[in-house]
Design a protein around this motif. Sequence first.
Motif, PDB file in Angstrom:
ATOM      1  N   GLU A  98       0.830  -1.191   0.000  1.00 33.57           N
ATOM      2  CA  GLU A  98       0.000   0.000   0.000  1.00 33.57           C
ATOM      3  C   GLU A  98       0.870   1.249   0.000  1.00 33.57           C
ATOM      4  OE1 GLU A  98      -3.832   1.813   2.494  1.00 33.57           O
ATOM      5  OE2 GLU A  98      -2.947  -0.111   3.044  1.00 33.57           O
ATOM      6  N   GLU A  99       0.417   2.273  -0.700  1.00 32.43           N
ATOM      7  CA  GLU A  99       1.179   3.509  -0.786  1.00 32.43           C
ATOM      8  C   GLU A  99       1.177   4.249   0.562  1.00 32.43           C
ATOM      9  OE1 GLU A  99       1.032   4.895  -5.415  1.00 32.43           O
ATOM     10  OE2 GLU A  99      -0.483   5.729  -4.068  1.00 32.43           O
ATOM     11  N   LEU A 100       2.300   4.925   0.826  1.00 35.20           N
ATOM     12  CA  LEU A 100       2.454   5.707   2.040  1.00 35.20           C
ATOM     13  C   LEU A 100       2.917   7.110   1.680  1.00 35.20           C
ATOM     14  CD1 LEU A 100       4.285   3.066   4.273  1.00 35.20           C
ATOM     15  CD2 LEU A 100       1.896   3.771   4.467  1.00 35.20           C
ATOM     16  N   GLY A 101       2.594   8.065   2.535  1.00 34.32           N
ATOM     17  CA  GLY A 101       2.992   9.449   2.307  1.00 34.32           C
ATOM     18  C   GLY A 101       4.358   9.711   2.888  1.00 34.32           C
ATOM     19  N   ASP A 102       5.382   9.673   2.047  1.00 35.42           N
ATOM     20  CA  ASP A 102       6.753   9.811   2.533  1.00 35.42           C
ATOM     21  C   ASP A 102       7.360  11.159   2.183  1.00 35.42           C
ATOM     22  OD1 ASP A 102       9.395   8.582   3.520  1.00 35.42           O
ATOM     23  OD2 ASP A 102       9.914   9.221   1.494  1.00 35.42           O
ATOM     24  N   VAL A 103       7.137  11.666   0.969  1.00 36.59           N
ATOM     25  CA  VAL A 103       7.805  12.889   0.563  1.00 36.59           C
ATOM     26  C   VAL A 103       6.886  14.092   0.706  1.00 36.59           C
ATOM     27  CG1 VAL A 103       9.356  11.702  -1.026  1.00 36.59           C
ATOM     28  CG2 VAL A 103       7.196  12.629  -1.868  1.00 36.59           C
TER      29      VAL A 103
END
Length: 807
Positions: free
Chosen positions: A375-380
């Motif tokens: 699942e995508e994560l908010g990293d940048v």
Amino acid sequence: MPRSRLLTTGAILAVIATGCSLAQARSEAPRNLMLADFEDEAVLKKILVTGVEMSLTDKDAVTGRRALQCRVRPFSEHGNHWPRIILGTDVFPDPIDASSYSKIVVTIRNVTEGLPPVKLSVTSLTYNDGGRNWDDMAWYIPEGESMRCEFPLAAIRYHKNDPSEIRMLMFVFVDHEIDSTYRIDSIQLVDDPAEGSPARTLLERTESVSKQLDATHSAVNWDAVPAAMRAEIRPKVPQFRKQIRKTLAAARSGVTAGLGGEYNEHTEIVEGIERQLGRLVLADKRDFYAWQNTRYLNVYRDERPDLANPPLESINVRMAMDEFRDSAFMVNSVGKDTRLEVAIRPSTGPDRRPLPADAVQIRHTMYFNFKAGQEELGDVLTVLDGPLEIPRDQSRQVWLTFDARLSGIEPGEYGFDLVLRDMDTGTSRTYPGSLTVWALGLPNYDVLANNGYVEFFNCELGAKVRPQGVAHMKRYGLNMVLVYWNYMPFPVEVDDDLNITTFDTSNLEHQVRPVLEAWKASPGNNQRLRWIFSFSYLPERLIANRSIKYPDPQWRKVFAQWLERLYAATAQWGVAKEDIALFLRDESNMSVLLNVELPWAELIKSVDPNAIIMCNRGPGIRDRDASFRFYKAFDSMLSRGDRDEQYPYLAEWIALGNTPPELWTYRANDRGDRVHNLYSYYRVYGWDNFNFGIIGPGVWTYCARAQSPWGDNKEMVGHCLAFKHRDKDEVVHSRRYEFYREGVDDYRYLYALRQLAESKGPSALSRAEQLIGQASDDIAADVTDTTRCDRWRVRIAREILRLKAAP
């Protein structure tokens, strides 16, 4: 429970403990389960071995038990970088259900010299996947001593590993040139009620979710919920309760009987319900909802609040000069796609000036997956240059980054309002804010050799936006650039008198000049830029078309010319000799360190005593003469903690009037997930480095080998701190870069306090050291409490201001 606290067990939401009291738990006696003893020679045939010789000892005179003896010969004989033994499915035909126990316990004795690390790893896989899914823990065991080694089952983090279904245990030994012997006693599972267990954690977490579900359901104003949403959400509550009852029954039984391979399954059920609780919290809200959460967590696209997450009400920031400070919040769309205007508007008040527009930057999260299929994560974080678009039932994290480093803002009190306005419905909400800028200047980043292993030659950022990449490393105090050996001006040709006739520096110049020019053009005055030049393969490849071999006198003569020309060329470009560190080998094992790297460093020093040479190894040298040679040859050396434990002859070297090498360190772990504690890894790291006397902090890596995180190549995504923007020729920061910068800035606060206190005399210094000690102990006592570094930073700042005002 506030989300400022992270769970080291890998849970993302906080747990409200509802089991027995701590006093009751401590009154219960621990229970043990034998996993493996070493009484029968037959066990030797079942253990998988690489680079290790095994035997069983005779019975101990005191305990009457035998032990597994592991001999690891010098690396030069076995040639394996990871000498190891694996207790796999032959030793454990049935899975180990450790879910009702607290820890794996084994006593290990280091029979021979040194302070070698011994690592225990566990996995739920039935095969060795090259170390990618092994959870591990290491212990440094002094020579001649036995150590009780405890592996808490809460340390199991990787998603494929299930504490109720462990299939293999692995012991990994160090690859050095000491003929080493270790004795491993029986391996046991120990359940200590005072420490808990995975099953207890699951039970407490499930009970917590059950209470949260009831409380959240009761808190919703159902009359204010649109009919369609009410029809969608309300029927799910009985389903959640049914799932909770099932998991509660399993967890209650599992506290004593184990979970029989179902721990991960039940944990996923609970996590799923936790994520859905936010829909109840949002059900009676309108248009959008802003709330607070810890920023040290990689967020989902649909991250939602629970009852413990406070709504955003105001923003208050305190900071010194020459730093950045952040305030982050979450905002969810409610029931529709949302286009949100996010604005900072100056305000005034008693003793407050309006906040200058250029003193704050608004950014928001961008998402990608760290590994294919996840699942995508908010990293940048990227600059918000228009409406914040939030699809229905999703959220975004917004960062307000205040700039007292480059904006020119003066010390004082400032006011502002954060305004969020739904551009479709017109709904607008205002949150008052204040910024305090102390009259407190922090030390220049030059007090640190701040190494992000910046490699511009092998990454997308370096290829496409190198000048911006240089500006962004300088912005946060990174001050070292690494250039590989293949850009060095060799091989060279020589004449019959051994004079160099060819010396082509064009490749090196192409790596150095553009970076140096970008550095000078970037904001931030009087900052030093340092270089690491790799000299790998230079001994073998320095001279072309000649039979001259390193380290013959003829070779040394050529090298002396070569080194002098190298320094002369770089000086012409504007690089001072003292800003170049020579890097001879990368992570040498002990044999290579002592037999190759150390003699190579000594030869360089014999040619130029003022050459600066770094080494990223060192701990483990136990010979006095070799230690003294090492301290003399290298200008910096690796530190992993307590200096004197790692370097037992260093205190004597200093007492003899010698200057010790600087202590440098680095971390190189992938942190691209929601499991690991980013606060501890990046932020608390700054405090640890200060307390250990490390002046060369490092993290691998700023940008090395990174391709676009939105592409298919995910190798470096969880390591790198900066990337090229997906669509623009701009640099975007991983949130992890912000956390690392915070830790470095904490170091600068502590450095400033100590320096100022020293100038004020012994009493002031004693008080300062006491404060630093109290802060460090408190932070280390609970690295899941992500508020502690900030709280203690304020107290450190107040003490600096008090000392500045004192006569």
